[in-house]
Write a protein that holds these residues in place. Structure first.
Motif, PDB file in Angstrom:
ATOM      1  N   GLN A  14       0.901  -1.218   0.117  1.00 41.45           N
ATOM      2  CA  GLN A  14       0.187   0.236  -0.082  1.00 41.45           C
ATOM      3  C   GLN A  14       0.905   1.227  -0.051  1.00 41.45           C
ATOM      4  O   GLN A  14       0.700   2.103  -0.711  1.00 41.45           O
ATOM      5  CB  GLN A  14      -0.888  -0.019   1.306  1.00 41.45           C
ATOM      6  N   ARG A  15       1.966   1.350   1.029  1.00 41.60           N
ATOM      7  CA  ARG A  15       2.738   2.623   1.100  1.00 41.60           C
ATOM      8  C   ARG A  15       3.518   2.615  -0.381  1.00 41.60           C
ATOM      9  O   ARG A  15       3.661   3.737  -0.681  1.00 41.60           O
ATOM     10  CB  ARG A  15       3.554   2.199   2.221  1.00 41.60           C
ATOM     11  N   LEU A  16       4.089   1.621  -0.741  1.00 39.74           N
ATOM     12  CA  LEU A  16       4.706   1.816  -2.305  1.00 39.74           C
ATOM     13  C   LEU A  16       3.884   2.334  -3.226  1.00 39.74           C
ATOM     14  O   LEU A  16       4.276   3.022  -4.160  1.00 39.74           O
ATOM     15  CB  LEU A  16       5.272   0.497  -2.504  1.00 39.74           C
ATOM     16  N   ILE A  37     -11.388   5.464   6.419  1.00 44.43           N
ATOM     17  CA  ILE A  37     -10.132   6.141   7.310  1.00 44.43           C
ATOM     18  C   ILE A  37      -9.487   4.894   8.569  1.00 44.43           C
ATOM     19  O   ILE A  37      -8.492   4.736   8.628  1.00 44.43           O
ATOM     20  CB  ILE A  37     -10.591   7.476   7.959  1.00 44.43           C
ATOM     21  N   GLY A  38     -10.863   4.215   8.950  1.00 42.05           N
ATOM     22  CA  GLY A  38     -10.347   3.328   9.872  1.00 42.05           C
ATOM     23  C   GLY A  38      -9.355   3.977  10.918  1.00 42.05           C
ATOM     24  O   GLY A  38     -10.027   4.979  11.550  1.00 42.05           O
ATOM     25  N   THR A  42      -3.570   5.378   6.932  1.00 39.94           N
ATOM     26  CA  THR A  42      -3.189   5.779   5.449  1.00 39.94           C
ATOM     27  C   THR A  42      -3.508   7.042   5.362  1.00 39.94           C
ATOM     28  O   THR A  42      -2.827   7.829   4.501  1.00 39.94           O
ATOM     29  CB  THR A  42      -4.151   4.855   4.625  1.00 39.94           C
ATOM     30  N   TYR A  43      -4.591   7.621   6.067  1.00 39.42           N
ATOM     31  CA  TYR A  43      -4.928   8.834   5.910  1.00 39.42           C
ATOM     32  C   TYR A  43      -3.744   9.981   6.210  1.00 39.42           C
ATOM     33  O   TYR A  43      -3.305  10.748   5.472  1.00 39.42           O
ATOM     34  CB  TYR A  43      -6.005   9.285   6.614  1.00 39.42           C
ATOM     35  N   ASP A  44      -3.109   9.539   7.258  1.00 41.63           N
ATOM     36  CA  ASP A  44      -1.885  10.460   7.884  1.00 41.63           C
ATOM     37  C   ASP A  44      -0.948  10.524   6.870  1.00 41.63           C
ATOM     38  O   ASP A  44      -0.179  11.482   6.698  1.00 41.63           O
ATOM     39  CB  ASP A  44      -1.428   9.838   9.072  1.00 41.63           C
ATOM     40  N   HIS A  45      -0.767   9.237   6.207  1.00 47.88           N
ATOM     41  CA  HIS A  45       0.394   8.944   5.200  1.00 47.88           C
ATOM     42  C   HIS A  45       0.257  10.048   3.944  1.00 47.88           C
ATOM     43  O   HIS A  45       1.026  10.790   3.398  1.00 47.88           O
ATOM     44  CB  HIS A  45       0.500   7.643   4.762  1.00 47.88           C
ATOM     45  N   LEU A  46      -1.077   9.859   3.590  1.00 49.39           N
ATOM     46  CA  LEU A  46      -1.581  10.787   2.495  1.00 49.39           C
ATOM     47  C   LEU A  46      -1.491  12.206   2.716  1.00 49.39           C
ATOM     48  O   LEU A  46      -1.100  13.009   1.882  1.00 49.39           O
ATOM     49  CB  LEU A  46      -3.029  10.547   2.142  1.00 49.39           C
ATOM     50  N   VAL A  47      -1.618  12.640   3.885  1.00 48.47           N
ATOM     51  CA  VAL A  47      -1.689  14.233   4.390  1.00 48.47           C
ATOM     52  C   VAL A  47      -0.094  14.411   4.168  1.00 48.47           C
ATOM     53  O   VAL A  47       0.274  15.539   3.875  1.00 48.47           O
ATOM     54  CB  VAL A  47      -2.130  14.323   5.444  1.00 48.47           C
TER      55      VAL A  47
END
Ligand code: SAM
Length: 163
Positions: A14-16, A37-38, A42-47
């Motif tokens: 997912q991160r890659l 968002i769970g 992931t949201y934090d990574h996107l921000v």
């Protein structure tokens, strides 16, 4: 493979793929959508990946830690089948990147979700939007993009719409 190993590989993929998507989004303007968002990881990574873009999160309910919660405008609460296709006025413009982390290990259930999720995404996405998804979505007009090194085929998916 243990379930822990499987989870770690899925999260690494997912991160890659999100990082690969960020490189492809140069010149493709628009907000970012995180479906499910769970806990907000992931949201934090996107921000962090997109400091100059608006990031909207969708979920049935809020369970993310307070430190990573979107503000009320960027957190869309409710059944995504209903909220996503109606969200264009809130987004302001069509989305450039959609990340989908709904679904589960149940392929039949994922196919059922894909049946309503693909058209819901098309209702709010740019015609050339990038889609990062945990399971294959049935878009009529989309291409699979090459996976970065380290992501095994089938583990996580990267599409670009060609609408
Ligand atoms: C696997 S979790 C997402 C994990 C997230 N990426 C993270 O970083 O923690 C999936 C989330 O999608 C939400 N969800 C699943 N189906 C949904 C639906 N149809 N409408 C709204 N939310 C949904 C669940 O409530 C759950 O929080």
């Amino acid at each position: 493979m243990s379930r822990l190993d499987s989870f770690i590989r899925r999260m690494s993929a997912q991160r890659l793929l999100l990082d690969a998507a960020a490189e492809r989004l140069v010149g493709i303007d628009g907000p970012i959508i995180d479906l499910g968002i769970g806990a907000g990881r992931t949201y934090d990574h996107l921000v962090a990946l997109f400091p100059d873009r608006e990031v909207f999160a969708f979920d049935n309910f809020v369970q993310a830690a307070v430190g990573v919660l979107p503000d009320a405008h960027h957190m869309v609460i409710g059944e995504i089948r209903d909220t996503l296709p109606a969200s264009l006025p809130r987004l302001g413009r069509r989305a450039a990147l959609i990340h989908n982390d709904l679904g589960s290990a149940d392929a039949v259930g994922n196919a059922a979700i894909g049946g309503w999720l693909a058209p819901a995404i098309l209702a709010v996405a740019r015609p050339d939007a990038i889609i990062v998804t945990s399971f294959v979505l049935p878009f009529d007009k989309a291409v699979s993009l090459p996976l970065p090194d380290g992501v095994a085929p089938g583990r996580y998916h990267l599409f670009q719409l060609t609408v």
